[in-house]
Design a protein around this motif. Structure first.
Motif, short mmCIF file in Angstrom:
data_model
loop_
_atom_site.label_atom_id
_atom_site.label_comp_id
_atom_site.label_asym_id
_atom_site.label_seq_id
_atom_site.Cartn_x
_atom_site.Cartn_y
_atom_site.Cartn_z
N VAL A 4 95.39 3.05 -64.25
CA VAL A 4 95.30 1.61 -64.49
C VAL A 4 93.94 1.25 -65.07
O VAL A 4 92.95 1.95 -64.86
N GLU A 5 93.93 0.15 -65.82
CA GLU A 5 92.66 -0.41 -66.29
C GLU A 5 92.33 -1.57 -65.37
O GLU A 5 93.19 -2.44 -65.14
N GLY A 6 91.13 -1.58 -64.81
CA GLY A 6 90.84 -2.62 -63.83
C GLY A 6 89.41 -3.12 -63.82
O GLY A 6 88.51 -2.52 -64.43
N MET A 23 90.87 -4.79 -56.93
CA MET A 23 90.72 -4.83 -58.38
C MET A 23 91.76 -5.73 -59.00
O MET A 23 92.86 -5.87 -58.48
N THR A 25 93.97 -5.54 -62.16
CA THR A 25 94.33 -4.52 -63.15
C THR A 25 95.28 -5.11 -64.19
O THR A 25 95.99 -6.07 -63.93
N ARG A 26 95.24 -4.52 -65.36
CA ARG A 26 96.12 -4.97 -66.43
C ARG A 26 97.58 -4.67 -66.08
O ARG A 26 98.47 -5.47 -66.31
N GLU A 27 97.82 -3.49 -65.50
CA GLU A 27 99.18 -3.02 -65.30
C GLU A 27 99.85 -3.54 -64.04
O GLU A 27 101.05 -3.75 -64.00
N HIS A 54 84.12 -2.39 -65.01
CA HIS A 54 85.35 -2.32 -65.79
C HIS A 54 85.62 -0.86 -66.08
O HIS A 54 84.75 -0.17 -66.61
N THR A 56 88.81 2.67 -66.04
CA THR A 56 90.17 3.15 -65.83
C THR A 56 90.18 3.98 -64.55
O THR A 56 89.22 4.71 -64.28
#
Ligand SMILES: [Zn+2]
Length: 247
Positions: A4-6, A23, A25-27, A54, A56
């Motif tokens: 995940v990107e967070g 976090m 997260t984008r996902e 920021h 992954t």
């Protein structure tokens, strides 16, 4: 294992050596994960689980709390952490997000808004304006945004407008009598409120505001949140101490 990107918005110590990291997260939206060993000061886990990082992250989900097995920094957003004013604003934004957003409800737009708000702050754009933009979007997400597109009573889109706390948004000059306590909004504040609520923060160019207008909007936002927001936001105290938020 999920990647995940967070953005780290909160950390809590857990036991002697671990941290629970919250976090955005984008996902997956907002999630909490266990970061084992992250309390050890010089560990790699510690450096990637600081507030506002920021990155992954590799997440292992199971029946209980998910755990973080690895992380890689995309940006440390260091200039936020090194500046007391930026830190105060960013902490407030992070806490507001943490309090108002439900877990595990992905919202890529909101993630982008949070990320870009931090990136702009890190680059030195006005944290006051960035905060106003983000707050209004959070209020909308949480379902209590003020009506700023037109008069909330008659729908008139033409100003001049006042801002009514009791009614929750703009009143036009014809309907102003409904709330004698409403704040008169000088130009260009009605338009700015609209822009702040709707504009993608990525598109933010040069907006300058007079100090007195910033102060008025700040006061309105603080009072508005007091009335409709519900959750106590403890990082507001720090902003008030720095005279950045109103009492
Ligand atoms: Zn009206």
């Amino acid at each position: 294992m999920d990647k995940v990107e967070g953005l780290v918005i909160r950390t809590n110590n857990y036991g002697e050596t671990h941290k629970i990291v919250t976090m955005m997260t984008r996902e997956k939206g907002k999630i909490g994960v266990m970061a084992r060993g992250a309390k050890k000061p010089k560990s790699r886990m510690s450096s990637i689980t600081q507030p506002f990082i920021h990155g992954t992250f590799l997440i292992q989900s199971g029946s209980g709390l998910a755990s973080m097995s690895q992380g890689e920094m995309i940006s440390s957003l260091r200039s936020i952490r090194e500046d007391i004013v930026k830190t105060a604003y960013a902490s407030y934004i992070a806490e507001l997000t943490d309090k108002l957003i439900d877990e595990k409800q992905p919202d890529p737009f909101l993630f982008e808004q949070l990320l870009q708000t931090f990136l702009w702050m890190n680059e030195g754009k006005d944290p006051n304006i960035l905060t106003l933009m983000y707050e209004l979007k959070m209020y909308r997400k949480a379902g209590f945004a003020p009506v700023v597109d037109h008069c909330l009573h008659c729908g008139n889109p033409e100003g001049p407008f006042s801002f009514s706390m009791v009614e929750g948004g703009l009143l036009c000059y014809r309907c102003k009598h409904r709330d004698p306590e409403a704040y008169g909004l000088p130009d260009p504040l009605p338009k700015l409120l609209r822009v702040f609520l709707h504009m993608d923060v990525k598109r933010l160019g040069q907006i300058t505001m007079k100090d007195e207008n910033k102060q008025l909007l700040r006061k309105i936002m603080d009072e508005y949140y007091e009335r409709y927001g519900g959750y106590f936001i403890k990082s507001k105290k720090f902003l008030k101490q720095l005279d950045l938020f109103s009492d």
